[in-house]
Design a protein around this motif. Structure first.
Motif, PDB file in Angstrom:
ATOM      1  N   ALA A 223       0.785  -0.749  -0.094  1.00 12.74           N
ATOM      2  CA  ALA A 223       0.181  -0.071   0.011  1.00 12.74           C
ATOM      3  C   ALA A 223       0.703   1.315  -0.460  1.00 12.74           C
ATOM      4  N   HIS A 224       1.993   1.309   0.423  1.00 16.70           N
ATOM      5  CA  HIS A 224       2.477   2.587   1.302  1.00 16.70           C
ATOM      6  C   HIS A 224       2.944   2.891  -0.203  1.00 16.70           C
ATOM      7  N   LYS A 225       3.161   2.565  -1.287  1.00 20.40           N
ATOM      8  CA  LYS A 225       4.128   2.877  -2.996  1.00 20.40           C
ATOM      9  C   LYS A 225       2.858   2.805  -3.371  1.00 20.40           C
ATOM     10  N   LEU A 226       1.871   3.131  -2.932  1.00 19.62           N
ATOM     11  CA  LEU A 226       0.313   3.497  -4.124  1.00 19.62           C
ATOM     12  C   LEU A 226      -0.443   4.861  -2.866  1.00 19.62           C
ATOM     13  N   TYR A 227       0.203   5.629  -2.142  1.00 18.19           N
ATOM     14  CA  TYR A 227      -0.236   6.618  -1.523  1.00 18.19           C
ATOM     15  C   TYR A 227      -0.992   6.147   0.077  1.00 18.19           C
ATOM     16  N   GLY A 228      -0.729   4.705   0.083  1.00 23.29           N
ATOM     17  CA  GLY A 228      -1.425   4.345   1.560  1.00 23.29           C
ATOM     18  C   GLY A 228      -0.866   4.449   2.738  1.00 23.29           C
ATOM     19  N   PRO A 229      -1.079   3.271   3.433  1.00 23.91           N
ATOM     20  CA  PRO A 229       0.106   3.568   4.701  1.00 23.91           C
ATOM     21  C   PRO A 229       0.973   2.178   4.838  1.00 23.91           C
ATOM     22  N   THR A 230       1.530   2.216   5.499  1.00 25.11           N
ATOM     23  CA  THR A 230       2.961   1.130   5.319  1.00 25.11           C
ATOM     24  C   THR A 230       2.125  -0.144   6.276  1.00 25.11           C
ATOM     25  N   GLY A 231       2.953  -0.601   6.325  1.00 22.43           N
ATOM     26  CA  GLY A 231       2.778  -1.664   7.028  1.00 22.43           C
ATOM     27  C   GLY A 231       1.370  -2.473   6.533  1.00 22.43           C
ATOM     28  N   ILE A 232       1.307  -2.831   5.475  1.00 18.73           N
ATOM     29  CA  ILE A 232       0.011  -3.757   4.853  1.00 18.73           C
ATOM     30  C   ILE A 232       0.667  -3.275   3.497  1.00 18.73           C
ATOM     31  N   GLY A 233      -0.411  -4.500   2.675  1.00 21.88           N
ATOM     32  CA  GLY A 233      -0.150  -4.868   1.717  1.00 21.88           C
ATOM     33  C   GLY A 233      -1.225  -5.609   1.034  1.00 21.88           C
ATOM     34  N   ALA A 234      -0.909  -6.516  -0.062  1.00 20.35           N
ATOM     35  CA  ALA A 234      -1.870  -7.568  -0.894  1.00 20.35           C
ATOM     36  C   ALA A 234      -0.932  -8.361  -1.407  1.00 20.35           C
TER      37      ALA A 234
END
Ligand code: PMP
Length: 404
Positions: A223-234
């Motif tokens: 998520a953090h590379k997509l303008y979202g928070p760190t600590g999460i992805g998919a």
């Protein structure tokens, strides 16, 4: 002609100023993107007035947060053209790839089997496979690159054999920015009965991704590379593959029934999400998808491509600069200035409020292939502008004067 994207949206990003209130020329979005206020607000509400645990509470706040968490899963799935039961929340792309190695890999890769990677992979799409191959007695093959720094799918076609169980490739290189033809990679992998895992870390924020059309089997991103928070992805995976994968970590939330006589597990995706999940981050992840979709990835891609062309032109005109990667790179430009280590360049640029990345970019096998220990890398986001490029060029000129 550059689009108005940066002018229209730069003010959405409170991180893009220096402590003294000057514009910060942030050219390290490939490492992590700055956050729009919409994401910060969503995270603040989830951490504040809306905060509660998920999946367990009988009280209304927890029920609402559970709805928000599962809505986030639907939102993230829709963002990449997948179905909600095909998305597992992970800590990030790194954990998503490790999850596939530890579960699908453990069940499907055996002694003598082969895994095809490429020369330009990020360490997080190399090391988990090496660890799996070591455990299993499997072999890793490395697909070479074309002269302009793309994964050479003709070479992949020649390398692939029925012994290959997995092909794992980056959709967009974090160093060179080349975009891979995933549909063709999927065809090649499936042609020998292998699965295709795509490391989509750099792609999701730069080009529109539709996993159904790409026909890959796994798609991993943060998520953090997509303008979202760190600590999460998919981790997205085809439903039938996910359904057959053994569990990952054991604990709460991933079970059906626990007894000392034996435990049964929840269906996917819950089976892969042991423990209290990253609730707040999931809400922020969904807000980031909303923000990016409202602008549109085709506009973002066009904007970043125009910036790449402008920067490559400016650097190409300097006879002491070496440029790496293809001309149509997606938002990423790696280069070297003669006689100046990228770390020195990065330090001098920092004095000019220009932030670039200098180093091996977690891609040491690629550095070895390029014959350099490190590169300087400028990477763009939707907020990047011609002023950022001008500041970078000024900083390079100053560095050149300092180094004589
Ligand atoms: N793959 C690529 C291509 C990347 O750029 C990155 C982040 N630099 C990763 C994987 C790992 O992502 P994360 O650190 O968010 O897990």
């Amino acid at each position: 002609m550059l689009t108005r994207l940066a002018t229209d949206h730069r003010a959405d990003f409170p991180g893009l100023v220096t402590p003294t209130g000057k514009p910060w020329h942030y050219l390290d979005t490939a490492a992590t993107a700055q956050k729009p206020q919409a994401v910060i607000d969503a995270v603040t509400a989830a951490l504040g007035k809306d905060y509660a645990t998920v999946h367990r509470g009988v009280y209304s706040r927890s029920a609402e947060m559970t709805l928000a968490y599962e809505a986030a899963r639907r939102r993230v799935a829709a963002f990449i053209g997948g179905a909600e039961d095909e998305v597992v929340f992970t800590r990030g792309a790194t954990e998503a790839i490790n999850l596939v190695a530890a579960t699908w890999g453990e069940a499907n890769v055996g002694a003598g089997d082969r895994i095809l990677l490429s020369q330009l992979e990020h360490h997080s799409n190399i090391v988990p496979w090496q660890m799996l191959a070591q455990r299993k007695g499997a072999h890793i093959d490395v697909c070479p690159l074309t002269d302009d720094g793309r994964i050479d799918l003709d070479a992949a076609a020649a390398l692939l054999t029925p012994a290959h169980k997995l092909v794992a490739l980056a959709h967009v290189s974090n160093v060179l920015g080349g975009v891979l033809d995933i549909a063709r990679a999927a065809e090649l992998a499936h042609g020998v009965g292998a699965k295709l895992l795509v490391d989509g870390c750099q792609a999701v924020a730069r080009i529109g991704v539709d996993v159904a059309a790409l026909d890959c089997d796994f798609y991993a991103f943060s998520a953090h590379k997509l303008y979202g928070p760190t600590g999460i992805g998919a981790l997205w995976a085809k439903a039938e593959i996910l359904a057959d994968m053994p569990p990952y970590q054991g604990g709460g939330a991933m079970i059906d029934k626990v007894s000392f006589a034996g435990t049964t597990y929840a269906p996917a995706p819950q089976r892969f999400e042991a423990g209290t999940p990253a609730i707040v981050e999931a809400v922020g992840f969904a807000a980031a998808c909303d923000y990016v979709d409202a602008i549109g990835l085709s506009a973002i891609h066009a904007h970043e491509s125009a910036l790449v062309a402008e920067l490559r032109d400016a650097l190409g005109a300097m006879n002491d600069v070496t440029l790496f990667g293809p001309a149509d790179s997606a938002g990423i430009v790696s280069f070297l200035l003669d006689r100046v280590h990228p770390h020195d360049l990065g330090t001098i640029l920092d004095e000019e409020d220009v932030a670039i990345r200098a180093g091996h970019h977690c891609a040491q096998p690629l550095m070895e292939h390029l014959g350099v220990p490190a590169t300087a890398r400028a990477s763009f986001g939707l907020y990047s502008s011609q002023e950022d490029i001008a500041a970078l060029v000024r900083g390079i000129e100053r560095t050149r004067r300092i180094f004589g």
